[in-house]
Write an enzyme that holds these catalytic residues in place. Structure first.
Site, PDB file in Angstrom:
ATOM      1  N   LYS A  22       0.835  -1.215   0.000  1.00 11.71           N
ATOM      2  CA  LYS A  22       0.000   0.000   0.000  1.00 11.71           C
ATOM      3  C   LYS A  22       0.867   1.261   0.000  1.00 11.71           C
ATOM      4  O   LYS A  22       0.625   2.184  -0.784  1.00 11.71           O
ATOM      5  CB  LYS A  22      -0.932  -0.035   1.228  1.00 11.71           C
ATOM      6  CG  LYS A  22      -1.813   1.179   1.387  1.00 11.71           C
ATOM      7  CD  LYS A  22      -3.002   0.891   2.266  1.00 11.71           C
ATOM      8  CE  LYS A  22      -2.725   0.872   3.748  1.00 11.71           C
ATOM      9  NZ  LYS A  22      -2.416   2.212   4.338  1.00 11.71           N
ATOM     10  N   SER A  23       1.867   1.295   0.870  1.00  8.18           N
ATOM     11  CA  SER A  23       2.722   2.498   0.955  1.00  8.18           C
ATOM     12  C   SER A  23       3.406   2.767  -0.380  1.00  8.18           C
ATOM     13  O   SER A  23       3.492   3.917  -0.825  1.00  8.18           O
ATOM     14  CB  SER A  23       3.806   2.298   2.022  1.00  8.18           C
ATOM     15  OG  SER A  23       3.228   2.162   3.286  1.00  8.18           O
ATOM     16  N   ARG A  27       2.763   5.958  -3.295  1.00  9.25           N
ATOM     17  CA  ARG A  27       3.890   6.800  -3.725  1.00  9.25           C
ATOM     18  C   ARG A  27       4.129   6.691  -5.224  1.00  9.25           C
ATOM     19  O   ARG A  27       4.490   7.673  -5.876  1.00  9.25           O
ATOM     20  CB  ARG A  27       5.148   6.418  -2.927  1.00  9.25           C
ATOM     21  CG  ARG A  27       5.053   6.903  -1.469  1.00  9.25           C
ATOM     22  CD  ARG A  27       6.024   6.165  -0.573  1.00  9.25           C
ATOM     23  NE  ARG A  27       6.109   6.741   0.773  1.00  9.25           N
ATOM     24  CZ  ARG A  27       5.254   6.488   1.763  1.00  9.25           C
ATOM     25  NH1 ARG A  27       4.215   5.687   1.555  1.00  9.25           N
ATOM     26  NH2 ARG A  27       5.419   7.028   2.956  1.00  9.25           N
ATOM     27  N   ARG A 122      -7.959  12.163  12.876  1.00 10.01           N
ATOM     28  CA  ARG A 122      -6.515  11.895  12.903  1.00 10.01           C
ATOM     29  C   ARG A 122      -5.719  13.210  12.813  1.00 10.01           C
ATOM     30  O   ARG A 122      -6.051  14.083  12.026  1.00 10.01           O
ATOM     31  CB  ARG A 122      -6.144  10.922  11.778  1.00 10.01           C
ATOM     32  CG  ARG A 122      -6.814   9.568  12.005  1.00 10.01           C
ATOM     33  CD  ARG A 122      -6.475   8.568  10.933  1.00 10.01           C
ATOM     34  NE  ARG A 122      -5.070   8.183  10.946  1.00 10.01           N
ATOM     35  CZ  ARG A 122      -4.539   7.360  10.044  1.00 10.01           C
ATOM     36  NH1 ARG A 122      -5.284   6.868   9.067  1.00 10.01           N
ATOM     37  NH2 ARG A 122      -3.272   7.040  10.117  1.00 10.01           N
ATOM     38  N   GLN A 169       4.953   9.485   7.056  1.00 12.70           N
ATOM     39  CA  GLN A 169       4.022  10.405   6.393  1.00 12.70           C
ATOM     40  C   GLN A 169       4.486  11.850   6.579  1.00 12.70           C
ATOM     41  O   GLN A 169       4.430  12.653   5.645  1.00 12.70           O
ATOM     42  CB  GLN A 169       2.611  10.180   6.911  1.00 12.70           C
ATOM     43  CG  GLN A 169       2.099   8.789   6.524  1.00 12.70           C
ATOM     44  CD  GLN A 169       0.735   8.458   7.066  1.00 12.70           C
ATOM     45  OE1 GLN A 169       0.114   9.243   7.778  1.00 12.70           O
ATOM     46  NE2 GLN A 169       0.252   7.270   6.749  1.00 12.70           N
ATOM     47  N   ASP A 315       1.990  -1.259  12.104  1.00 10.71           N
ATOM     48  CA  ASP A 315       0.692  -1.652  11.544  1.00 10.71           C
ATOM     49  C   ASP A 315       0.376  -3.129  11.808  1.00 10.71           C
ATOM     50  O   ASP A 315      -0.754  -3.575  11.583  1.00 10.71           O
ATOM     51  CB  ASP A 315       0.655  -1.375  10.035  1.00 10.71           C
ATOM     52  CG  ASP A 315       0.798   0.115   9.730  1.00 10.71           C
ATOM     53  OD1 ASP A 315       0.538   0.931  10.634  1.00 10.71           O
ATOM     54  OD2 ASP A 315       1.185   0.451   8.598  1.00 10.71           O
ATOM     55  N   ARG A 346      -6.018   1.990  18.038  1.00 10.51           N
ATOM     56  CA  ARG A 346      -5.771   0.546  17.924  1.00 10.51           C
ATOM     57  C   ARG A 346      -5.366  -0.116  19.241  1.00 10.51           C
ATOM     58  O   ARG A 346      -5.347  -1.348  19.301  1.00 10.51           O
ATOM     59  CB  ARG A 346      -4.740   0.269  16.819  1.00 10.51           C
ATOM     60  CG  ARG A 346      -5.322   0.426  15.423  1.00 10.51           C
ATOM     61  CD  ARG A 346      -4.336   0.093  14.317  1.00 10.51           C
ATOM     62  NE  ARG A 346      -4.989   0.220  13.014  1.00 10.51           N
ATOM     63  CZ  ARG A 346      -4.341   0.391  11.853  1.00 10.51           C
ATOM     64  NH1 ARG A 346      -3.017   0.439  11.838  1.00 10.51           N
ATOM     65  NH2 ARG A 346      -5.009   0.483  10.727  1.00 10.51           N
TER      66      ARG A 346
HETATM   67  O1  SPQ Z   1      -2.490   5.494   5.361  1.00 10.86           O
HETATM   68  P1  SPQ Z   1      -2.895   5.203   6.767  1.00 10.86           P
HETATM   69  O2  SPQ Z   1      -4.379   5.288   6.921  1.00 10.86           O
HETATM   70  O3  SPQ Z   1      -2.176   6.057   7.778  1.00 10.86           O
HETATM   71  O4  SPQ Z   1      -2.495   3.670   7.021  1.00 10.86           O
HETATM   72  C1  SPQ Z   1      -1.714   2.951   8.011  1.00 10.86           C
HETATM   73  C2  SPQ Z   1      -2.258   1.460   7.944  1.00 10.86           C
HETATM   74  O5  SPQ Z   1      -2.413   0.790   8.957  1.00 10.86           O
HETATM   75  O6  SPQ Z   1      -2.428   1.010   6.822  1.00 10.86           O
HETATM   76  C3  SPQ Z   1      -1.795   3.516   9.431  1.00 10.86           C
HETATM   77  F1  SPQ Z   1      -2.906   3.506   9.973  1.00 10.86           F
HETATM   78  O7  SPQ Z   1      -0.334   2.854   7.629  1.00 10.86           O
HETATM   79  C4  SPQ Z   1       0.606   3.921   7.653  1.00 10.86           C
HETATM   80  C5  SPQ Z   1       1.704   3.622   8.655  1.00 10.86           C
HETATM   81  O8  SPQ Z   1       1.213   3.431   9.948  1.00 10.86           O
HETATM   82  C6  SPQ Z   1       1.179   4.045   6.260  1.00 10.86           C
HETATM   83  C7  SPQ Z   1       2.448   4.812   6.205  1.00 10.86           C
HETATM   84  C8  SPQ Z   1       2.961   5.280   4.900  1.00 10.86           C
HETATM   85  O9  SPQ Z   1       2.616   4.698   3.846  1.00 10.86           O
HETATM   86  O10 SPQ Z   1       3.778   6.221   4.889  1.00 10.86           O
HETATM   87  C9  SPQ Z   1       3.203   5.085   7.324  1.00 10.86           C
HETATM   88  C10 SPQ Z   1       2.784   4.710   8.694  1.00 10.86           C
HETATM   89  O11 SPQ Z   1       2.284   5.857   9.359  1.00 10.86           O
HETATM   90  P2  SPQ Z   1       3.251   6.964  10.003  1.00 10.86           P
HETATM   91  O12 SPQ Z   1       2.321   7.944  10.642  1.00 10.86           O
HETATM   92  O13 SPQ Z   1       4.093   6.260  10.986  1.00 10.86           O
HETATM   93  O14 SPQ Z   1       4.012   7.565   8.936  1.00 10.86           O
END
Ligand code: SPQ
Length: 434
Positions: A22-23, A27, A122, A169, A315, A346
């Protein structure tokens, strides 16, 4: 809602491929949209979150053709983005929301970003604060902390930002803004977060410097379109890795899983808990390494999970908590307060929902304590709209006695639309649609 039955010892067996990461999928589309030329993405995750990213960039005027896992993005640089006629709706996706704000930080037009009820809770000030410092006009509820967020980009200046949270993020949003600023932007985080942005910026021809916890990048570097192959998502694989370990008589192989070291905490934890896990066919030639992973039913022991390990598996904590209910001793999860600001809180949802199935689990300020080994019994549980909670509870139903009713089971479509199909494929259990 879905009614799921215990496997009664039948086991989960077979070989699967989990959907694309997904990440990386988010991107690939975003970077393709701000690059020059045609970017081709294969192995894209056609889950709701990544479709929200495509939708937002189409509204910004980018041509994107998507056919299941194959995507073509025609980018014309940041200058190719146009003022959207409509609100940009990120749905349930925190990644879309925060990275999009970084993209919009210098665009000379107005955009309004909203999401669903979960996104509205959030925190966004972790991104809006550094963007304001760089010169973006940005506002939202609670002084820019919550959606709807209104943004008008322009006059960006490079900054040296020390982030109070270790978050990929935040890092990505600041780097995306930094790409549009004069001068060099640097960001220092308190601990290493996932590094897909740094890897992908390089794949698009950018120079990014990484010095331990500090990332820096010179502004105004053009991105050159490329071909991105997305490996399977280790966060999705995690559900079947834990299932393979805790469901009796199981043996599961998952092909082509991303094993970027910033994401493989789940493998370290399963090994430490005593799982019978084998990693083969490692491919480290590409910018995102991958491998095949096999797991067999194992006796697990409890462990402590804390510190530097947490961001590498944040996650996966819901499914690790389920594994811990089947371990022979107590598992303590610490330093994970970030769990409170995910799709749901969570810590609370994992603890409350697993308790309904009979788990001995308690919430702490920054994690949870799980006492194993506990026999689980079916009941009515709820994903609360959180995909990772929904999938964890579905795996729990495989070992819980009797029937488990899962409310809001559709949340799995956010990151793993084929989740229930693959569960059926690996089991001989009957999953009745209600
Ligand atoms: O995109 P979203 O909703 O934040 O999704 C989550 C998930 O569980 O799928 C978090 F709830 O993943 C994030 C992850 O926790 C995805 C991500 C990214 O693609 O950059 C980074 C992580 O969050 P963070 O806040 O640590 O950068």
């Amino acid at each position: 809602m879905k009614t799921l039955r215990s496997l009664n010892g039948a086991g989960l067996t077979g070989t699967i491929r989990v959907p694309g990461d997904k990440s990386i999928s988010h991107r690939a589309v975003m970077f393709g949209a701000i690059a020059h030329g045609r970017t081709v993405v294969d192995g894209f995750l056609p889950g709701e979150d990544c479709l929200s990213t495509i939708d937002c960039f189409r509204k910004l005027g980018v041509t994107i053709n998507q056919e299941k896992e194959h995507v073509e993005v025609v980018g014309n640089g940041f200058e190719g983005l146009h003022e959207p006629e409509d609100i940009l709706d990120v749905g349930n996706s925190g990644t879309t929301c925060r990275l999009l704000l970084g993209v919009l930080a210098n665009t000379p037009f107005h955009s309004c970003v909203i999401g669903d009820d979960s996104i509205a809770k959030r925190p966004m000030s972790r991104v809006t604060n550094p963007l304001r410092e760089m010169g973006t006009k940005i506002d939202g509820r609670n002084d820019g902390n919550y959606t709807p967020i209104s943004i008008r980009g322009g006059n960006l200046k490079a900054i040296n930002y020390v982030s109070p949270v270790g978050s990929a993020q935040v890092k990505s949003a600041v780097l995306l803004a930094g790409l549009q600023a004069d001068g060099t932007t640097t960001l220092t985080e308190p601990h290493h977060s996932r590094d897909h942005t740094e890897r992908m910026l390089r794949a698009f021809g950018c120079e990014v410097e990484v010095n331990d916890l500090t990332v820096s990048l010179k502004g105004k570097q053009p991105l050159v379109s490329t071909h991105i192959e997305v490996p399977g998502d280790i966060s999705s694989a995690a559900f079947y890795l834990v299932a393979g370990a805790i469901v009796p008589n199981s043996e599961i192989t998952i092909k082509n899983v991303g094993i970027n070291p910033t994401r493989t905490g789940i493998l370290d934890v399963l090994e430490k808990m005593g799982a019978d896990i084998t990693i083969t066919n490692q491919n480290t030639q590409t910018s995102e390494p991958s491998a095949d992973i096999q797991i067999k039913t194992s006796s697990l022991n409890g462990i402590e999970i804390s510190g530097e390990l947490i961001p590498r598996l944040i996650d996966e904590i819901p499914i690790i908590a389920l594994a811990a209910t089947q371990a022979d001793s107590t598992t303590v999860i610490k330093d994970a307060a970030e769990l409170k600001v995910k799709e749901t809180n969570r810590i609370d949802t994992v603890v409350n929902e697993l308790k309904k199935l009979g788990a001995q689990i308690e919430a702490t300020d920054d994690g949870m304590i799980i006492h194993g080994k506990t026999e689980l019994s079916g009941g009515t549980v709820d994903s609360h709209g959180d995909h990772r909670i929904g999938m964890m509870l579905a795996i729990a139903s495989c070992i819980a006695n009797g029937e488990t009713v899962l409310e809001n089971s559709g949340s799995v479509n956010v990151s793993y639309p084929s989740f229930f199909e693959q569960l059926e494929q690996l089991s001989q259990s009957t999953i009745k649609k209600s």
